[in-house]
Scaffold this motif. Structure first.
Motif, mmCIF file in Angstrom:
data_model
loop_
_atom_site.group_PDB
_atom_site.id
_atom_site.type_symbol
_atom_site.label_atom_id
_atom_site.label_comp_id
_atom_site.label_asym_id
_atom_site.label_seq_id
_atom_site.Cartn_x
_atom_site.Cartn_y
_atom_site.Cartn_z
ATOM 1 N N ASP A 19 0.671 -0.857 -0.132
ATOM 2 C CA ASP A 19 -0.032 0.264 0.191
ATOM 3 C C ASP A 19 0.810 1.053 0.125
ATOM 4 O O ASP A 19 0.752 2.266 -0.119
ATOM 5 N N ASP A 22 3.749 3.003 -5.079
ATOM 6 C CA ASP A 22 2.682 3.398 -6.498
ATOM 7 C C ASP A 22 2.915 2.572 -7.694
ATOM 8 O O ASP A 22 4.317 2.292 -8.788
ATOM 9 N N SER A 24 1.436 1.814 -10.436
ATOM 10 C CA SER A 24 1.513 1.841 -11.648
ATOM 11 C C SER A 24 2.781 2.234 -13.014
ATOM 12 O O SER A 24 2.378 2.341 -13.837
ATOM 13 N N THR A 25 3.421 2.658 -12.245
ATOM 14 C CA THR A 25 5.029 2.440 -12.858
ATOM 15 C C THR A 25 5.711 1.606 -12.536
ATOM 16 O O THR A 25 6.750 1.533 -13.116
#
Length: 84
Positions: A19, A22, A24-25
């Protein structure tokens, strides 16, 4: 978050540390996809389709796995020949 805090959170299993990132990258090195076209004789496509059906996977999966196995085998043999 500082590294020490993250380490403590991980060590104490306070929560899922993912958590804190990030995702997403995130990219996996040498895992980007590139499309290629390969022409196979009909008998080979039929054999690939039969094997894929037997295993319950796609023809593309069979091709990828078999090529990866062969390449890994070649790489291993090359590296072991150098050490001899």
């Amino acid at each position: 978050m500082k590294a020490k805090s993250l380490d403590k959170k991980f060590d104490e299993n306070q929560s899922d540390i993912l958590d804190e990132f990030d995702l997403s990258t995130v990219k996996r090195p040498n895992q980007t996809q590139k499309r290629v076209n390969v022409d196979f004789p009909t008998w080979m496509i039929d054999s690939l389709n039969a094997e894929a059906s037997r295993l319950g996977v796609t023809r593309q999966s069979i091709v990828k796995v078999w090529l990866a196995e062969r390449l890994e085998h070649s790489i291993f043999n090359k590296s072991s020949n150098r050490t001899q």
